[in-house]
Design an enzyme around this catalytic site. Sequence first.
Site, PDB file in Angstrom:
ATOM      1  CG  HIS A   1      34.818  51.532  23.970  1.00  0.00           C
ATOM      2  ND1 HIS A   1      33.556  51.981  24.249  1.00  0.00           N
ATOM      3  CD2 HIS A   1      35.525  52.634  23.631  1.00  0.00           C
ATOM      4  CE1 HIS A   1      33.504  53.284  24.093  1.00  0.00           C
ATOM      5  NE2 HIS A   1      34.692  53.715  23.717  1.00  0.00           N
TER       6      HIS A   1
ATOM      7  CG  ASP B   1      30.249  51.326  25.200  1.00  0.00           C
ATOM      8  OD1 ASP B   1      30.107  52.196  24.333  1.00  0.00           O
ATOM      9  OD2 ASP B   1      31.364  50.945  25.608  1.00  0.00           O
TER      10      ASP B   1
HETATM   11  P1  NAX Z   1      41.474  65.224  25.191  1.00  0.00           P
HETATM   12  O1  NAX Z   1      42.202  65.295  23.887  1.00  0.00           O
HETATM   13  O2  NAX Z   1      40.651  66.382  25.631  1.00  0.00           O
HETATM   14  O3  NAX Z   1      42.499  64.907  26.365  1.00  0.00           O
HETATM   15  C1  NAX Z   1      43.497  63.956  26.256  1.00  0.00           C
HETATM   16  C2  NAX Z   1      44.653  64.425  27.111  1.00  0.00           C
HETATM   17  O4  NAX Z   1      45.619  63.382  27.162  1.00  0.00           O
HETATM   18  C3  NAX Z   1      45.361  65.670  26.568  1.00  0.00           C
HETATM   19  O5  NAX Z   1      45.408  66.664  27.568  1.00  0.00           O
HETATM   20  C4  NAX Z   1      46.746  65.160  26.196  1.00  0.00           C
HETATM   21  O6  NAX Z   1      47.755  66.131  26.410  1.00  0.00           O
HETATM   22  C5  NAX Z   1      46.895  63.992  27.149  1.00  0.00           C
HETATM   23  N1  NAX Z   1      47.883  62.993  26.748  1.00  0.00           N
HETATM   24  C6  NAX Z   1      48.206  62.579  25.512  1.00  0.00           C
HETATM   25  N2  NAX Z   1      49.220  61.702  25.557  1.00  0.00           N
HETATM   26  C7  NAX Z   1      49.522  61.535  26.859  1.00  0.00           C
HETATM   27  C8  NAX Z   1      50.486  60.758  27.543  1.00  0.00           C
HETATM   28  N3  NAX Z   1      51.362  59.995  26.889  1.00  0.00           N
HETATM   29  N4  NAX Z   1      50.534  60.835  28.890  1.00  0.00           N
HETATM   30  C9  NAX Z   1      49.684  61.622  29.567  1.00  0.00           C
HETATM   31  N5  NAX Z   1      48.754  62.392  28.960  1.00  0.00           N
HETATM   32  C10 NAX Z   1      48.674  62.356  27.629  1.00  0.00           C
HETATM   33  O7  NAX Z   1      40.591  63.885  25.099  1.00  0.00           O
HETATM   34  P2  NAX Z   1      39.354  63.432  26.020  1.00  0.00           P
HETATM   35  O8  NAX Z   1      38.086  63.950  25.450  1.00  0.00           O
HETATM   36  O9  NAX Z   1      39.678  63.755  27.432  1.00  0.00           O
HETATM   37  O10 NAX Z   1      39.368  61.851  25.761  1.00  0.00           O
HETATM   38  C11 NAX Z   1      40.404  61.052  26.259  1.00  0.00           C
HETATM   39  C12 NAX Z   1      40.308  59.632  25.698  1.00  0.00           C
HETATM   40  O11 NAX Z   1      39.108  59.002  26.105  1.00  0.00           O
HETATM   41  C13 NAX Z   1      40.318  59.551  24.168  1.00  0.00           C
HETATM   42  O12 NAX Z   1      41.201  58.509  23.767  1.00  0.00           O
HETATM   43  C14 NAX Z   1      38.890  59.147  23.851  1.00  0.00           C
HETATM   44  O13 NAX Z   1      38.798  58.468  22.608  1.00  0.00           O
HETATM   45  C15 NAX Z   1      38.576  58.256  25.022  1.00  0.00           C
HETATM   46  N6  NAX Z   1      37.170  57.963  25.288  1.00  0.00           N
HETATM   47  C16 NAX Z   1      36.865  56.721  25.736  1.00  0.00           C
HETATM   48  C17 NAX Z   1      35.588  56.370  26.088  1.00  0.00           C
HETATM   49  C18 NAX Z   1      35.273  55.008  26.604  1.00  0.00           C
HETATM   50  O14 NAX Z   1      34.100  54.724  26.865  1.00  0.00           O
HETATM   51  N7  NAX Z   1      36.239  54.085  26.773  1.00  0.00           N
HETATM   52  C19 NAX Z   1      34.449  57.319  25.929  1.00  0.00           C
HETATM   53  C20 NAX Z   1      34.904  58.747  25.860  1.00  0.00           C
HETATM   54  C21 NAX Z   1      36.155  58.986  25.068  1.00  0.00           C
HETATM   55  O15 NAX Z   1      35.844  58.952  23.707  1.00  0.00           O
END
Ligand code: NAX
Length: 337
Positions: free
Chosen positions: A189, A161
């Site tokens: 956020h 952000d």
């Molecule tokens: P993806 O869905 O591509 O990847 C998430 C991965 O996490 C998957 O491979 C899944 O198998 C794994 N996962 C789920 N549960 C798990 C657990 N208990 N232990 C270990 N791994 C687990 O999502 P992606 O685009 O990589 O985004 C990841 C996260 O970042 C999301 O929650 C998203 O909302 C968040 N974000 C946060 C941002 C921020 O500024 N704080 C910005 C970007 C993003 O939106």
Amino acid sequence: MASEPTTVTITGAGGQIGYALLFRIAAGDMLGEGRPVRLRLLEIPQGLRSAEGAALELQDCAFPLLHGVELSDDPRVAFEGADICLLVGARPRGPGMERADLLAANAGIFGPQGAAIGEVAADDVRVVVVGNPANTNALIAAASASPGVPAHRFTALTRLDHNRAVGQLAEALDARPGDIAGVAIWGNHSATQFPDAAHATVRGEPVIDALATRLGGVEAARAWLDDVFIPRVARRGAEIIEVRGSSSVASAANAAIEHVRDEQRGTGGRTTSAAVVSRGEYGVPEGLVCSFPVVSDGEGYRVVEGLDLDERGRARFEASVAELEAEREAVEALGVL
Ligand code: NAX
């Protein structure tokens, strides 16, 4: 070159952000060229193959700093001796999912991960939460890691952000991002966050004055900040999804790397933004994981105190803090905290 590698654990390493993060960390972008790194990738069983593929590619890059990659679906294995943890994997909001359901699903991830960090990570571990809802996930993880790890070692990512706000100001003022200083992200956020340019400068000149010169007066500058800048930054994630057809990935990974880099190596006096555990600064209830303007001297983030918030800024910040309090209450009602 330091001989002992730093152990970095990345959760959700088989996902999109994981894929964008791993190669840059292994190349030295996060910890610097002098620090070798050992990567630990934590995934759920369904995500392990994807993480394994990334591990094969990491090997094929032959990064000189990379001292091995290990995979696991067990938090106690993945966090063993971890110096730095990036908690990226989270449960996304599904169709028809209420906020309480989302918080509960993520509490089921961040509670056990926090507990494992408290038990097996390095004594001086630092943790950044990226997975959403990031602030409250960090709150849950920090509470679950107690008493093994002090809560203030947990932070949540609002650097994306912050960088988005800098990017918008640079474009509006025809400047380079490096010319802009003093931007702050306050609060959660989420869409309630308050991106604040009141103390920002462009090449040393107050941003508000530079905008006034371009837009024909201070009133026009204020209107641009209220009506264009703030909503654009707060809703940038949705804009990226709309344009790209997929959520922010490379920019999120970049922000996570900059967050850890600056926390570890210091901000050199420059202000950035991070969500940290409140010690009551600016009247924010203690214990909430809230975004503030921060600096680091290499020993962790410290809130920049004493900044003035005008009435409208204070109202925006308070609304976002109220959302964080509501999230904490919802989690407490689930019996998680
Ligand atoms: P993806 O869905 O591509 O990847 C998430 C991965 O996490 C998957 O491979 C899944 O198998 C794994 N996962 C789920 N549960 C798990 C657990 N208990 N232990 C270990 N791994 C687990 O999502 P992606 O685009 O990589 O985004 C990841 C996260 O970042 C999301 O929650 C998203 O909302 C968040 N974000 C946060 C941002 C921020 O500024 N704080 C910005 C970007 C993003 O939106």
